[in-house]
Design a protein around this motif. Structure first.
Motif, PDB file in Angstrom:
ATOM      1  N   ASP A 219       0.814  -1.215   0.000  1.00 41.75           N
ATOM      2  CA  ASP A 219       0.000   0.000   0.000  1.00 41.75           C
ATOM      3  C   ASP A 219       0.849   1.268   0.000  1.00 41.75           C
ATOM      4  N   GLY A 220       1.967   1.224   0.712  1.00 40.25           N
ATOM      5  CA  GLY A 220       2.787   2.419   0.856  1.00 40.25           C
ATOM      6  C   GLY A 220       3.867   2.558  -0.190  1.00 40.25           C
ATOM      7  N   LEU A 221       4.772   1.585  -0.249  1.00 36.72           N
ATOM      8  CA  LEU A 221       5.899   1.698  -1.171  1.00 36.72           C
ATOM      9  C   LEU A 221       5.467   1.699  -2.633  1.00 36.72           C
ATOM     10  N   LEU A 222       4.436   0.921  -2.960  1.00 34.07           N
ATOM     11  CA  LEU A 222       3.994   0.896  -4.357  1.00 34.07           C
ATOM     12  C   LEU A 222       3.333   2.201  -4.778  1.00 34.07           C
ATOM     13  N   ALA A 223       2.911   3.020  -3.808  1.00 32.28           N
ATOM     14  CA  ALA A 223       2.380   4.334  -4.160  1.00 32.28           C
ATOM     15  C   ALA A 223       3.457   5.174  -4.848  1.00 32.28           C
ATOM     16  N   ILE A 224       4.722   4.981  -4.449  1.00 32.50           N
ATOM     17  CA  ILE A 224       5.840   5.685  -5.105  1.00 32.50           C
ATOM     18  C   ILE A 224       5.966   5.218  -6.549  1.00 32.50           C
ATOM     19  N   PHE A 225       5.858   3.907  -6.747  1.00 30.45           N
ATOM     20  CA  PHE A 225       5.909   3.329  -8.096  1.00 30.45           C
ATOM     21  C   PHE A 225       4.799   3.908  -8.969  1.00 30.45           C
ATOM     22  N   PHE A 226       3.590   3.985  -8.435  1.00 29.08           N
ATOM     23  CA  PHE A 226       2.474   4.486  -9.229  1.00 29.08           C
ATOM     24  C   PHE A 226       2.525   6.008  -9.386  1.00 29.08           C
ATOM     25  N   PHE A 227       3.206   6.698  -8.501  1.00 27.81           N
ATOM     26  CA  PHE A 227       3.460   8.121  -8.701  1.00 27.81           C
ATOM     27  C   PHE A 227       4.280   8.314  -9.977  1.00 27.81           C
ATOM     28  N   LEU A 228       5.284   7.472 -10.159  1.00 25.23           N
ATOM     29  CA  LEU A 228       6.097   7.526 -11.375  1.00 25.23           C
ATOM     30  C   LEU A 228       5.289   7.122 -12.602  1.00 25.23           C
ATOM     31  N   VAL A 229       4.385   6.157 -12.447  1.00 21.83           N
ATOM     32  CA  VAL A 229       3.506   5.777 -13.560  1.00 21.83           C
ATOM     33  C   VAL A 229       2.680   6.979 -14.005  1.00 21.83           C
ATOM     34  N   GLY A 230       2.112   7.707 -13.032  1.00 23.58           N
ATOM     35  CA  GLY A 230       1.343   8.900 -13.354  1.00 23.58           C
ATOM     36  C   GLY A 230       2.191   9.959 -14.046  1.00 23.58           C
TER      37      GLY A 230
ATOM     38  N   ALA B  99       8.033  17.637 -13.797  1.00 20.85           N
ATOM     39  CA  ALA B  99       7.761  16.194 -13.870  1.00 20.85           C
ATOM     40  C   ALA B  99       9.048  15.414 -14.120  1.00 20.85           C
ATOM     41  N   GLU B 100       9.889  15.941 -14.991  1.00 21.61           N
ATOM     42  CA  GLU B 100      11.155  15.269 -15.287  1.00 21.61           C
ATOM     43  C   GLU B 100      12.094  15.337 -14.092  1.00 21.61           C
ATOM     44  N   ILE B 101      12.081  16.453 -13.378  1.00 16.44           N
ATOM     45  CA  ILE B 101      12.913  16.581 -12.180  1.00 16.44           C
ATOM     46  C   ILE B 101      12.468  15.578 -11.117  1.00 16.44           C
ATOM     47  N   PHE B 102      11.155  15.484 -10.899  1.00 20.32           N
ATOM     48  CA  PHE B 102      10.630  14.522  -9.926  1.00 20.32           C
ATOM     49  C   PHE B 102      10.951  13.092 -10.328  1.00 20.32           C
ATOM     50  N   GLU B 103      10.879  12.831 -11.643  1.00 21.41           N
ATOM     51  CA  GLU B 103      11.180  11.485 -12.112  1.00 21.41           C
ATOM     52  C   GLU B 103      12.628  11.112 -11.798  1.00 21.41           C
TER      53      GLU B 103
ATOM     54  N   ARG C 106      14.434  12.231  -9.415  1.00 17.43           N
ATOM     55  CA  ARG C 106      14.630  12.096  -7.974  1.00 17.43           C
ATOM     56  C   ARG C 106      13.971  10.840  -7.403  1.00 17.43           C
ATOM     57  N   PHE C 107      12.815  10.467  -7.961  1.00 16.65           N
ATOM     58  CA  PHE C 107      12.051   9.369  -7.372  1.00 16.65           C
ATOM     59  C   PHE C 107      12.284   8.012  -8.032  1.00 16.65           C
ATOM     60  N   ARG C 108      12.748   7.989  -9.287  1.00 16.38           N
ATOM     61  CA  ARG C 108      12.940   6.701  -9.935  1.00 16.38           C
ATOM     62  C   ARG C 108      13.963   5.839  -9.190  1.00 16.38           C
ATOM     63  N   PRO C 109      15.091   6.386  -8.728  1.00 17.22           N
ATOM     64  CA  PRO C 109      16.016   5.537  -7.949  1.00 17.22           C
ATOM     65  C   PRO C 109      15.379   4.983  -6.679  1.00 17.22           C
TER      66      PRO C 109
ATOM     67  N   SER D  13      12.179   4.312  -6.310  1.00 16.05           N
ATOM     68  CA  SER D  13      11.215   3.295  -6.725  1.00 16.05           C
ATOM     69  C   SER D  13      11.908   2.018  -7.171  1.00 16.05           C
ATOM     70  N   THR D  14      12.836   2.145  -8.136  1.00 21.26           N
ATOM     71  CA  THR D  14      13.485   0.954  -8.695  1.00 21.26           C
ATOM     72  C   THR D  14      14.506   0.346  -7.749  1.00 21.26           C
ATOM     73  N   GLY D  15      15.133   1.184  -6.915  1.00 24.36           N
ATOM     74  CA  GLY D  15      16.180   0.671  -6.044  1.00 24.36           C
ATOM     75  C   GLY D  15      15.711   0.215  -4.680  1.00 24.36           C
ATOM     76  N   PHE D  16      14.510   0.643  -4.265  1.00 29.23           N
ATOM     77  CA  PHE D  16      14.047   0.295  -2.928  1.00 29.23           C
ATOM     78  C   PHE D  16      12.577  -0.150  -2.889  1.00 29.23           C
ATOM     79  N   ALA D  17      11.670   0.722  -3.313  1.00 34.54           N
ATOM     80  CA  ALA D  17      10.243   0.465  -3.126  1.00 34.54           C
ATOM     81  C   ALA D  17       9.779  -0.826  -3.795  1.00 34.54           C
ATOM     82  N   VAL D  18      10.028  -0.966  -5.093  1.00 38.40           N
ATOM     83  CA  VAL D  18       9.546  -2.148  -5.821  1.00 38.40           C
ATOM     84  C   VAL D  18      10.274  -3.421  -5.381  1.00 38.40           C
ATOM     85  N   PRO D  19      11.613  -3.419  -5.228  1.00 37.39           N
ATOM     86  CA  PRO D  19      12.267  -4.639  -4.737  1.00 37.39           C
ATOM     87  C   PRO D  19      11.780  -5.079  -3.355  1.00 37.39           C
ATOM     88  N   VAL D  20      11.555  -4.119  -2.442  1.00 36.95           N
ATOM     89  CA  VAL D  20      11.066  -4.482  -1.110  1.00 36.95           C
ATOM     90  C   VAL D  20       9.667  -5.078  -1.205  1.00 36.95           C
ATOM     91  N   PHE D  21       8.807  -4.465  -2.029  1.00 36.26           N
ATOM     92  CA  PHE D  21       7.469  -5.037  -2.234  1.00 36.26           C
ATOM     93  C   PHE D  21       7.580  -6.459  -2.772  1.00 36.26           C
TER      94      PHE D  21
END
Length: 452
Positions: free
Chosen positions: A83-94, A286-290, A292-295, A297-305
């Motif tokens: 519920d929490g970490l994947l919200a970061i992943f879906f933030f990047l999807v948006g 949007a590109e700046i946020f991407e 900052r947040f992609r590492p 998401s890909t380095g922590f949030a999604v692997p932990v999920f």
């Protein structure tokens, strides 16, 4: 070398992208390769631990609860990850989806319609196959119909990045857009079909911090300038509040990530608040946020999920055999391995048959077949929907995890074989596309496309 230009008035689909988009997609592929490797490591580690003599400790940690109950936040570790970490992943999807349609090549309807339609086809056909298998067998697993609908962006792009150094950039954009759109479809399905005891008042309250976030993030360059601390002081608390209220409303909290991503502006704004021309080199927010947040998401949030969601006690060969005969598992495997490519190819074929649109001469149907098979790598969102469909630890839930893993590996192997063969052919053509006679850093073919 085949021409990329249309003949007559017939619009061409899957033609060469702009050079700016070509570079951006290449950068995303490089990042997702690392993310895919970390995802694979986390999955293998979870499977080894869950099937080791110390398996009890794995499930004890996964099911340990903590949080603040009055805010409906007393969750297990696994639920916090989903519920929490994947919200970061879906933030990047948006963010990614908005960027594609506002400033990317897909802002043109003629280029957007095919991958978007293919994404819907890649959702509908697998769902129908899953439902058919479970209806025929009389299974009680129909609730899991949405499990095989989404493509795992990290895994699919990682495989593509490793094997497709010479494939046309249009195919890479096609896969990226297809994966992002069907993830968006999946999160919409979750919001409407897997949300229980929805509390309208909480949803209405959620709109207040969402509106405040939207106003601030739209005015961020004027209010905050380049100060990074301003995000954490003003925007992050609002985003967290949106997530908390969304979770409390009964709608899956990851939907908050997509809404927040949609709120972020794509185009840069000048001193008067007006969007600057798309040709400006400096990135938008949007590109700046991407970046900052992609590492994160890909380095922590999604692997932990993945680590807390993929762990399943298989029970040896007997357990594996039993799991793969469950109609839920059979439906998932057939839906991902066969349904995905059928849905993607059938939808694209229908569009090119009933309209004047045609495939670019540089792209062949066999290439799209490989991309369609690759789209059958369903992992992150499939595991999420599985946990929403069946109780964690139940027979259907465990069997579905085995099926998701088996189908994803099968799709990856089949796609790798086919696309590797195609990649060798395109290696010869790629040398011509890299010619830069005027030495300005931009391949001549891209300049020709812009002129003509």
């Amino acid at each position: 070398m085949a021409s990329h230009k249309p003949s007559g008035a017939s619009p061409v689909i899957l033609g060469r992208s702009s050079y700016r988009e070509y570079l951006r997609i290449g950068e995303i592929l490089r990042k997702e390769t690392v993310g895919g490797i970390l995802l694979l490591i986390a999955t293998v580690a979870a499977l080894i631990w869950a099937n080791s003599p110390a398996s009890d400790s794995y499930f004890t940690i996964r099911d340990f609860s903590f949080g603040y109950e009055p805010w409906h936040l007393d969750l297990t570790v696994g639920a916090w990850a989903a519920d929490g970490l994947l919200a970061i992943f879906f933030f990047l999807v948006g963010l990614e989806l908005k960027k594609e349609f506002v400033a990317g090549d897909l802002r043109q309807v003629s280029k957007a319609i095919v991958p978007v339609a293919a994404a819907f086809g890649g959702v509908i056909v697998p769902a129908l196959i899953y439902v058919a298998v479970n209806l025929v067998s009389g299974s009680d697993g129909l609730r899991g119909w949405a499990i095989p609908t989404a493509t795992d962006i990290a895994f699919a792009l990682a495989v593509l990045a490793v094997i497709s150094s010479h494939l046309p950039s249009a195919l890479r954009i096609f896969l990226l857009t297809l994966a992002v759109v069907d993830d968006l479809i999946a999160i919409t399905i979750i919001a409407f079909f897997y949300s229980e005891d929805v509390k309208p008042m909480m949803l209405l309250l959620m709109l207040l911090p969402l509106a405040a976030f939207t106003v601030l993030v739209q005015r961020a360059p004027r209010f905050f300038g380049t100060r990074r601390w301003a995000f954490w002081v003003f925007l992050a608390p609002l985003g967290i509040t949106v997530w908390i209220l969304m979770h409390a409303s009964g709608v899956h909290a990851t939907v908050a990530g997509v809404l927040l991503g949609f709120a972020v502006p794509v185009l840069r704004r000048g001193p008067a608040g007006k969007p600057l021309p798309h040709s400006e080199d400096k990135p938008g927010l949007a590109e700046i946020f991407e970046h900052r947040f992609r590492p994160i998401s890909t380095g922590f949030a999604v692997p932990v999920f993945a680590f807390f969601s993929a762990g399943v006690a298989i029970g040896g060969l007997d357990g594996l055999g039993r799991a793969l005969t469950d109609p839920v598992a059979v439906g998932i495997i057939l839906a991902l391995v066969l349904g995905k490519p059928i849905g993607v190819l059938l939808t694209t074929w229908i569009l090119t048959s009933v309209t004047k649109a045609r495939l670019d001469a540089s792209v062949k149907w066999v290439d799209l077949t490989g991309i369609g098979i690759l789209a059958g790598i369903g992992f992150t969102v499939s595991l999420l929907v599985n946990d929403l469909s069946f109780d964690v630890g139940s027979a259907h839930n465990d069997d579905a995890k085995v099926a998701i893993l088996a189908a994803s590996v099968t799709a990856a192997v089949l796609a790798s074989i086919l696309l590797t063969i195609r990649n060798r052919r395109y290696a010869v053509l790629d040398a011509a596309e890299r010619v830069d006679a005027d030495h300005n850093g931009i391949p001549d073919v891209f300049e020709e496309d812009e002129r003509g």
